[in-house]
Enzyme design. Sequence first.
Site, mmCIF file in Angstrom:
data_model
loop_
_atom_site.group_PDB
_atom_site.id
_atom_site.type_symbol
_atom_site.label_atom_id
_atom_site.label_comp_id
_atom_site.label_asym_id
_atom_site.label_seq_id
_atom_site.Cartn_x
_atom_site.Cartn_y
_atom_site.Cartn_z
ATOM 1 N N TYR A 3 14.824 -14.049 -17.251
ATOM 2 C CA TYR A 3 13.497 -14.266 -16.666
ATOM 3 C C TYR A 3 12.570 -15.029 -17.597
ATOM 4 O O TYR A 3 11.674 -15.725 -17.135
ATOM 5 C CB TYR A 3 12.896 -12.939 -16.181
ATOM 6 C CG TYR A 3 13.391 -12.635 -14.789
ATOM 7 C CD1 TYR A 3 12.830 -13.281 -13.688
ATOM 8 C CD2 TYR A 3 14.472 -11.812 -14.575
ATOM 9 C CE1 TYR A 3 13.324 -13.079 -12.413
ATOM 10 C CE2 TYR A 3 14.985 -11.601 -13.302
ATOM 11 C CZ TYR A 3 14.392 -12.242 -12.223
ATOM 12 O OH TYR A 3 14.880 -12.063 -10.967
ATOM 13 N N HIS A 18 12.238 -5.713 -13.764
ATOM 14 C CA HIS A 18 13.614 -6.193 -13.874
ATOM 15 C C HIS A 18 14.437 -5.406 -14.890
ATOM 16 O O HIS A 18 15.568 -5.784 -15.203
ATOM 17 C CB HIS A 18 13.623 -7.689 -14.208
ATOM 18 C CG HIS A 18 13.161 -8.535 -13.063
ATOM 19 N ND1 HIS A 18 13.862 -8.619 -11.896
ATOM 20 C CD2 HIS A 18 12.052 -9.303 -12.894
ATOM 21 C CE1 HIS A 18 13.214 -9.420 -11.050
ATOM 22 N NE2 HIS A 18 12.102 -9.832 -11.625
#
Lengths: 732, 732
Positions: A259, A412
């Site tokens: 990410y 996440h």
Amino acid sequence: NSTTLSNVNSTSEHPNLILTKQGVKDIRVNLGSIPIFDESLTETKAEIDTEIENGIEVPIPKDYSGGYTHERHKRNFLVMQKAGVLYQILNDERYAKYVKDMLFEYAKMYPTLPVHPKPRSYARGKLFWQCLNDSNWMVYTSQAYDCIYDYLTGEERNMLENDLFKPFADFISKGNPQFFNRVHNHSTWGNVAVGMMALAMDDDSLLQRALYGLKDVNLNPNMKDNDGGYINRDGKVGFFANLDEPFSPDGYYTEGPYYQRYASYPFLIFAQALQNKKPELKVFQHKDSVLLKSVTALINLSDADGEFFLLNDAQKGMSYYARSLVSAVDIAYHFGGNNPELLSIAQKQGKVTLDDAGLAVALGIREGKTQPFNKNSIELSDGPNGDQGAVGIVRSGDLELVFKYTAHGLSHGHFDKLSYALFDDGEEVVQDYGLARFVNIEQKGGGNYLKENKTWAKQTIAHNTLVQNKTSHFQGKYDIGSKHHSEQYIFSVDDIDLQVASAKENKAYSETQLHRTIVIIKDEEYDNPYVLDIMRVTSETPNQYDLPFYYLGQIMQTNFEYSKLDTPQVLGKANGYQHLYKEASATASGDNIKLNWLLNNKFYTYTATTSNNDDIIFGRIGANDPEFNLRNEPTLILRKKNFKDALFVSTVESHGTYSPISEFAVNAYSNIRNVSVIYNSNEYTAVQIEMSHSKQNIFIISNENNDSNKEHNLSIDDIEYTWKGSYTLINL
Amino acid sequence: NSTTLSNVNSTSEHPNLILTKQGVKDIRVNLGSIPIFDESLTETKAEIDTEIENGIEVPIPKDYSGGYTHERHKRNFLVMQKAGVLYQILNDERYAKYVKDMLFEYAKMYPTLPVHPKPRSYARGKLFWQCLNDSNWMVYTSQAYDCIYDYLTGEERNMLENDLFKPFADFISKGNPQFFNRVHNHSTWGNVAVGMMALAMDDDSLLQRALYGLKDVNLNPNMKDNDGGYINRDGKVGFFANLDEPFSPDGYYTEGPYYQRYASYPFLIFAQALQNKKPELKVFQHKDSVLLKSVTALINLSDADGEFFLLNDAQKGMSYYARSLVSAVDIAYHFGGNNPELLSIAQKQGKVTLDDAGLAVALGIREGKTQPFNKNSIELSDGPNGDQGAVGIVRSGDLELVFKYTAHGLSHGHFDKLSYALFDDGEEVVQDYGLARFVNIEQKGGGNYLKENKTWAKQTIAHNTLVQNKTSHFQGKYDIGSKHHSEQYIFSVDDIDLQVASAKENKAYSETQLHRTIVIIKDEEYDNPYVLDIMRVTSETPNQYDLPFYYLGQIMQTNFEYSKLDTPQVLGKANGYQHLYKEASATASGDNIKLNWLLNNKFYTYTATTSNNDDIIFGRIGANDPEFNLRNEPTLILRKKNFKDALFVSTVESHGTYSPISEFAVNAYSNIRNVSVIYNSNEYTAVQIEMSHSKQNIFIISNENNDSNKEHNLSIDDIEYTWKGSYTLINL
Ligand SMILES: [Ca+2]
Ligand SMILES: [Ca+2]
Ligand SMILES: [Ca+2]
Ligand SMILES: [Mg+2]
Ligand SMILES: [Mg+2]
Ligand SMILES: [Mg+2]
Ligand SMILES: [Mg+2]
């Protein structure tokens, strides 16, 4: 949390986001003599010329990612950005006209659009199913707009700004505060989208919104997004909050490198634009130059091939060859003091951005300034202040071990405290599963997260770390996990032949403490280093402890008997266990168990100490997987039943090779004869490793004092050991 | 079957096997100006210098392959050969002395040796567990002896010949007639071992034995070897019989490319030596130059990376980069008229043999003669006279399809009539399993064939071909299968956009006839060609027909509902079915079924016609595999129950790509909308393929007349089709 922007240094010249007037001049002067730039330009020109020939398509939004309208709008913004840049560099109005025509198509359609028909997102966009993708669109489109700004008439600009850009910016911000006012990679894109367009339009009030968030919005602090992450619990909002919060002082991004790669584009592209238009904000010096540090941190979070380590939700194969990393590397080089090591990464990437930063890199390469980027062992702290654990990367020979003792990693994050993964020359050997998703592959759940991401990939049993009583860390609850982080204990890598990373986790299970120590030892007798792993568990209550080992490859041999089941059985009912088959099992005798396997023509051996009556389970991923979403890969689980305290000690070796061409097997067997715990107390743990050439190594760690100057002495079997510091290795 | 050898052209000069006196002179003159030779020499010298430094070890034989003594003796003969050659080229006595010293170690030990202690072989050796490896030793050692012949005194030669070479040759021939007097790759090695040493020693009577076999040996014609192959049913023996029998006139070796690769070394090295010492035998012209043809045939039996297709027992990954292929290519170039295409293979190999043949190649490359070796579609007949079926290789774009309609392939044959495998740019996509063995990996069954080779890998269900009533072809009996072969029907590849291979098998099941047609069609609308597969079954009795499809990769999507079992079930009890798990199943409705999958970042789709109520079974390899010897790979089986006649029609497409870096999925879906059988009779079968862009293709094949000049006309749904030849493709 707001400052008034001075306009002293700002300029309303265009272009001035990623290209500057001076930059364009310099590029034009150097064209033809800067090979990496010239090639990137040729490639881009060919691509855009084809697009122009094919004509403009701006379809009514309809699909999820992977579907036609989604992919078309995505291509459109990428193409507009490139066409804008080509207009500036080549001074050819065809490109400007193409951007203008496409923008007017959007301006015509946008005011008519309802919210996107696909309902799955917590923040639905208009062009795309989620505001995130709408924001992507605007981050790129703002650059295109900046490039053709002077080509447009004032009236044309007014139309675009009033019919398209301003309502667009309002929709993703005011229209979706749960998306915009948040610390999350989604919001970073949202903030930057608004901010980039604000800079392109010279709209300072919109810029304020981007930098410091929407004012006077009260979101329910318990609201969550699709991934189960909190929208906003602490009221931090805006670009600077998104910069301060997820990045540690070392530049580690708490969601992990996959990410970070995604977020690095908006962070760096906006920083570049801010530096050009609002240099007084000193964005690159912000938080002790954290943006620049983040780029080198990200490169350090990649394996020998440049592929990112799998931390939290992460798709395998993503690497520093990604488009966003080309930007990141070029921007970090140009605005970060021309670090010559970045040039070697740019050379591997084989392309540069077509802007001032790309020019700087191309010139650096032309002038022969390139130096290799040496990836060494490194610890990267987590948390805004760097005090929420860390990720430790230990490198030795061809081995790279990633040891995770971080904070949770926002929405996440995985429940994987103290887990590790091992790479050998860029190949993952002891794996982290990654995510359960096929990004942008529409036929797999629209390319979005699959339900197995939550039921499998995030669970503790999907990782190489300890599971107590078949329950994930923090009960698998984000609310709890996100409040805690592991504790760094030792990271000592100065001696390349003896590198130690050690960390503790006291919150994953109440009443139970985990302390894991990873040692990579290079013994001069053998070609390759080996890994020693000591997982120490102490508890007030008796528990069942499972330690899985996700080797990849084919079993060659074990040193113990096992019985294969006639048919696989499902290993459990919940917490990820429902996705594992048990294929075979054995009962340990208290001796070492050895698993010898072959992967990519290399031989590996796992050697572990056991207690009498421990269970050994050969597992395979894939149960309760009704749509074949999971990869059917193996694991070996060592299970200790009904223990309060427990000690799992193992070694992992990459010791040999096979050639299917010569059919020679070289060093097919482990070099380790026996591993044993010769001492274990609250204060010290000592492990003896007997090597095949009859040498012995004894590793001793101080479990309670990590002071590197502390003098220790310990008597084991009437032998006195004395040393300074938190650990020692004795060669006998 | 014997000729008297004249000695007119023979010479007793040494060296004269692979090096000649003149060759040595030429090499010395050119050294330093023939890069590929120079590099090979430098590499070999470095290797041998290290070996000399490490000293000689000749251990008492003890282990199976993979074990220490086996690997050491194997290294010894490879090293002796190289040291001998270095002595000739570099004229440095260190190398001669090293060979001599090692030979005397062997001469001292050999007379004391009993038969090898490991009992598993039908023909146990003395240095190794099987005579095969003893023969390997002598094939290489004879070359070393030839190289240092003149360095030794007459007395030394006598000692070596009397104590070592002659008894060694006698043991592998007279001592093991069941090994030596046979047509089999083992015997080829045995014959050549004796023959090479005979040439080195100038022993013509021994040479007779090598060329024409042992006389006056009566073996039981029903005797079998470890693999279940007959030792000798027809009395054919000796080198020339081994050359005549297994090679077809096209140079196809009936055991398949993996074993041809292994056998090609003794065939070609001995041919080279015979050509040098007994040119009157004209060995390279034998059987219309079959040895030279065999080399190009073998190269044609490799995929885009040079890896051999998996036919019969074959380990994946073996390729034309193998040492034996370096020899084969160099020898074929030197003695076969300097075919310049072979130079491009030699360049890929990056090395040459250090002898006259290698010199010729190095000179050819230096002189810029290299031409690309273009691998096109090709059919290679099987059988000594080329009339026992064939293997058809159809190449189009990046696709390579291998269609097997050969004879059985001796003891290494599989029960896989009319099976195919598909490769895409060198990657196997629809696989042949290969063998169940980890060659030379001692920890897996001593590196030898595993029992799963017979119970799984050879069985019909392990292949992409039809299984009747869950029974393998020929009842899985070698005695029956080895008597039969399939019948070639069509091989027509002149039109690159429409290539057809078709064959029939009437003996695999009594009362049932199989007729399979593979078509590769390149439609101009699409980037890649696609495969059309028509498997036509006719029988006098109702049967169950299974057609497995061994796709490799991860399922993305199907167009039908299926139900996953809670736990896998074993699919059957015997004939390979006991090794398959059923993971999921569905019942067909009569519509097309589609399976879309991802492998190595490419999207594939299988589309098959069904009948209502056909079973669709998702299987996985790995049941009844107590030692994890099998790879857990998937299959999809289409099952038709209780049919006399049946028609399986399917297409396979490679239509799209995925990038884990850009995360773009391109052309993720099939281009085929529907496949249907629009006509099927004894005379004709017609298949209609509707493409996504609404074009239609109709393929019609004449099932009973393959005359390429025959005029056909056929009315289907009131439309009249007329064409010439055995098939046609109509584009609508
Ligand atoms: Ca890699
Ligand atoms: Ca790699
Ligand atoms: Ca390949
Ligand atoms: Mg994970
Ligand atoms: Mg990798
Ligand atoms: Mg096979
Ligand atoms: Mg291949």
